[in-house]
Enzyme design. Structure first.
Site, PDB file in Angstrom:
ATOM      1  N   TYR A   1       1.226   1.745  -7.923  1.00 37.89           N
ATOM      2  CA  TYR A   1       0.321   1.157  -6.923  1.00 37.89           C
ATOM      3  C   TYR A   1      -1.052   0.880  -7.550  1.00 37.89           C
ATOM      4  O   TYR A   1      -1.550  -0.250  -7.505  1.00 37.89           O
ATOM      5  CB  TYR A   1       0.183   2.083  -5.711  1.00 37.89           C
TER       6      TYR A   1
ATOM      7  N   THR B   1       0.802  -1.239   0.000  1.00 38.21           N
ATOM      8  CA  THR B   1       0.000   0.000   0.000  1.00 38.21           C
ATOM      9  C   THR B   1       0.835   1.289   0.000  1.00 38.21           C
ATOM     10  O   THR B   1       0.274   2.374   0.144  1.00 38.21           O
ATOM     11  CB  THR B   1      -0.947   0.025   1.221  1.00 38.21           C
TER      12      THR B   1
ATOM     13  N   TRP C   1      -9.576   6.277   0.909  1.00 36.91           N
ATOM     14  CA  TRP C   1      -9.123   7.069   2.069  1.00 36.91           C
ATOM     15  C   TRP C   1      -9.372   6.341   3.404  1.00 36.91           C
ATOM     16  O   TRP C   1     -10.137   6.814   4.254  1.00 36.91           O
ATOM     17  CB  TRP C   1      -9.833   8.417   2.091  1.00 36.91           C
TER      18      TRP C   1
HETATM   19  N1  LIG Z   1      -4.982   2.711   3.082  1.00 36.21           N
HETATM   20  C1  LIG Z   1      -5.820   3.332   2.226  1.00 36.21           C
HETATM   21  O1  LIG Z   1      -6.047   4.550   2.295  1.00 36.21           O
HETATM   22  C2  LIG Z   1      -6.525   2.523   1.173  1.00 36.21           C
HETATM   23  C3  LIG Z   1      -7.337   3.196   0.257  1.00 36.21           C
HETATM   24  C4  LIG Z   1      -8.024   2.451  -0.701  1.00 36.21           C
HETATM   25  C5  LIG Z   1      -7.893   1.084  -0.736  1.00 36.21           C
HETATM   26  N2  LIG Z   1      -7.076   0.446   0.139  1.00 36.21           N
HETATM   27  C6  LIG Z   1      -6.972  -1.013   0.054  1.00 36.21           C
HETATM   28  O2  LIG Z   1      -7.502  -1.565   1.246  1.00 36.21           O
HETATM   29  C7  LIG Z   1      -6.848  -2.793   1.536  1.00 36.21           C
HETATM   30  C8  LIG Z   1      -6.371  -2.786   2.970  1.00 36.21           C
HETATM   31  O3  LIG Z   1      -5.449  -1.713   3.108  1.00 36.21           O
HETATM   32  P1  LIG Z   1      -4.927  -1.218   4.516  1.00 36.21           P
HETATM   33  O4  LIG Z   1      -5.146   0.228   4.575  1.00 36.21           O
HETATM   34  O5  LIG Z   1      -5.445  -2.117   5.576  1.00 36.21           O
HETATM   35  O6  LIG Z   1      -3.375  -1.474   4.284  1.00 36.21           O
HETATM   36  P2  LIG Z   1      -2.236  -1.770   5.329  1.00 36.21           P
HETATM   37  O7  LIG Z   1      -2.585  -1.224   6.670  1.00 36.21           O
HETATM   38  O8  LIG Z   1      -0.964  -1.354   4.670  1.00 36.21           O
HETATM   39  O9  LIG Z   1      -2.293  -3.344   5.447  1.00 36.21           O
HETATM   40  C9  LIG Z   1      -1.887  -4.195   4.421  1.00 36.21           C
HETATM   41  C10 LIG Z   1      -1.341  -5.438   5.063  1.00 36.21           C
HETATM   42  O10 LIG Z   1      -0.900  -6.298   4.024  1.00 36.21           O
HETATM   43  C11 LIG Z   1       0.271  -6.923   4.475  1.00 36.21           C
HETATM   44  N3  LIG Z   1       1.084  -7.412   3.374  1.00 36.21           N
HETATM   45  C12 LIG Z   1       1.960  -6.722   2.591  1.00 36.21           C
HETATM   46  N4  LIG Z   1       2.555  -7.558   1.731  1.00 36.21           N
HETATM   47  C13 LIG Z   1       2.043  -8.800   1.979  1.00 36.21           C
HETATM   48  C14 LIG Z   1       2.264 -10.081   1.422  1.00 36.21           C
HETATM   49  N5  LIG Z   1       3.148 -10.280   0.442  1.00 36.21           N
HETATM   50  N6  LIG Z   1       1.559 -11.123   1.916  1.00 36.21           N
HETATM   51  C15 LIG Z   1       0.679 -10.945   2.918  1.00 36.21           C
HETATM   52  N7  LIG Z   1       0.446  -9.776   3.506  1.00 36.21           N
HETATM   53  C16 LIG Z   1       1.112  -8.706   3.018  1.00 36.21           C
HETATM   54  C17 LIG Z   1       1.008  -5.874   5.275  1.00 36.21           C
HETATM   55  O11 LIG Z   1       1.889  -6.513   6.168  1.00 36.21           O
HETATM   56  P3  LIG Z   1       3.333  -5.845   6.486  1.00 36.21           P
HETATM   57  O12 LIG Z   1       3.008  -4.557   7.166  1.00 36.21           O
HETATM   58  O13 LIG Z   1       3.978  -6.861   7.354  1.00 36.21           O
HETATM   59  O14 LIG Z   1       3.999  -5.657   5.158  1.00 36.21           O
HETATM   60  C18 LIG Z   1      -0.135  -5.162   5.974  1.00 36.21           C
HETATM   61  O15 LIG Z   1      -0.362  -5.693   7.259  1.00 36.21           O
HETATM   62  C19 LIG Z   1      -5.752  -2.943   0.490  1.00 36.21           C
HETATM   63  O16 LIG Z   1      -6.210  -3.773  -0.529  1.00 36.21           O
HETATM   64  C20 LIG Z   1      -5.565  -1.532  -0.038  1.00 36.21           C
HETATM   65  O17 LIG Z   1      -5.087  -1.546  -1.352  1.00 36.21           O
HETATM   66  C21 LIG Z   1      -6.412   1.138   1.111  1.00 36.21           C
END
Ligand SMILES: NC(=O)c1ccc[n+]([C@@H]2O[C@H](COP(=O)([O-])OP(=O)(O)OC[C@H]3O[C@@H](n4cnc5c(N)ncnc54)[C@H](OP(=O)(O)O)[C@@H]3O)[C@@H](O)[C@H]2O)c1
Length: 297
Positions: free
Chosen positions: A125, A62, A150
């Site tokens: 991304y 992310t 967001w």
């Molecule tokens: N954050 C935003 O604002 C946002 C906005 C729109 C959509 N999204 C989507 O929402 C979803 C959840 O995002 P989030 O905000 O919860 O993100 P996040 O807090 O960054 O969590 C993503 C998790 O995925 C893990 N990860 C990374 N690489 C991995 C791998 N190879 N295998 C297994 N786990 C892995 C990370 O672990 P490590 O920390 O150990 O790497 C982290 O715990 C994602 O699909 C993201 O694209 C997020």
């Protein structure tokens, strides 16, 4: 139900585990160390062993700006990882729920994005996430892809936590006021996914598989969002000073990847097929702030 959750230590993954347990589901939550979704063999072995009824993929790379300099990792997780999950889900006939992003769109549209709008990502991304979505859709029809924007919540790093941290150090902040979108809480995203799983039609022949945008209201700019954070934080006595906020254009806050000017998502399809109304992010912000209430700054 027996639910396997990937990325279980992230913002959304952590909430998913908590909320699924509250609903009485059996939960197998895997952080990135226990289950690396880009590792095909590990994915296959884990799913074979757990034999879940459903998989929710909240794992993702992310780091939007960093992805520009390490595209191979971004694609390995967001594209190959999604492909691995879709293939194993197809093999064992397991429904796959997956989270996607407003970053698949370029933000040039004047109104909210619907599922029929053509995605045009502007950075690595967004492009890697889109490729993951497309692979899932091509490989295994029993999928729900939920596009969200967001994200904020009590776990992990996000804009709300950054604002509260900056308030400890400063009295004045400049915040971008020409990008329009909608904050969405990780708790709301989790509950919307679990509502889908708990819906009567889930995994029935009539289940409307596919891609959905999750709408959150009201639409705001980052500046508006910051104002609401500080208003609520003051009311809850998390901070005891009035922050001076200056609205600035994106040109005064350059980032390696240009952010979409318009990130607003239209949730009519989700309402039509699953009866889900748009999320109220201000209420969810209040919930979050009450949960993390700290000593007064
Ligand atoms: N954050 C935003 O604002 C946002 C906005 C729109 C959509 N999204 C989507 O929402 C979803 C959840 O995002 P989030 O905000 O919860 O993100 P996040 O807090 O960054 O969590 C993503 C998790 O995925 C893990 N990860 C990374 N690489 C991995 C791998 N190879 N295998 C297994 N786990 C892995 C990370 O672990 P490590 O920390 O150990 O790497 C982290 O715990 C994602 O699909 C993201 O694209 C997020």
């Amino acid at each position: 139900m027996n639910i396997l959750i990937t990325g279980a230590k992230g913002q959304v993954g952590s909430e998913l585990v908590v909320e699924a347990l509250k609903r009485g589901h059996k939960v197998h939550g895997f952080g990135s160390k226990a289950l690396d979704i880009s590792n095909t063999e590990q994915v296959n072995n884990t799913v074979k062993q757990i034999q879940p009824d459903v998989i929710i993929n909240s794992a993702a790379y992310t780091a939007v700006d960093k992805a520009e300099t390490e595209p191979a990792i971004a694609y390995a997780v967001n594209s190959q990882g999604s492909e691995n999950l879709a293939k194993v889900c197809k093999q064992y006939e397991i429904p796959l729920l997956h989270i996607s992003t407003d970053y698949v769109y370029d933000g040039e549209k004047q109104s909210a994005y619907t599922e029929v709008d053509t995605p045009v990502p502007t950075g690595v991304y967004g492009a890697s996430k889109l490729e993951g979505d497309q692979k899932i859709a091509q490989i295994w029809h029993k999928h729900i892809i939920l596009r969200v924007s967001w994200v904020f919540g009590q776990y992990g790093n996000n804009f709300v936590k950054t604002m509260l941290r900056l308030a400890e150090q400063r009295d004045e902040l400049s915040i971008v006021n020409d990008q329009f979108g909608a904050p969405t809480s990780a708790k709301a995203i989790s509950n919307r996914l679990l509502d889908i799983i708990d819906a009567e039609q889930f995994n029935q022949p009539s289940c409307p598989w596919g891609t959905y945008n999750l709408q959150s209201d009201p639409g705001v700019t980052w500046y508006d969002f910051a104002r609401e954070i500080f208003t609520q934080a003051q009311q809850l006595e998390i901070i005891n000073k009035k922050m001076k906020l200056n609205p600035i254009p994106s040109s005064q806050f350059p980032t390696p990847v240009k952010r979409p000017v318009n990130s607003k998502l239209d949730g009519q399809k989700l309402q039509q097929y699953f009866g889900q109304l748009p999320v109220d992010w201000k209420k969810d912000l209040s919930l979050m702030l009450n949960t993390i209430k700290q000593p007064t700054i």
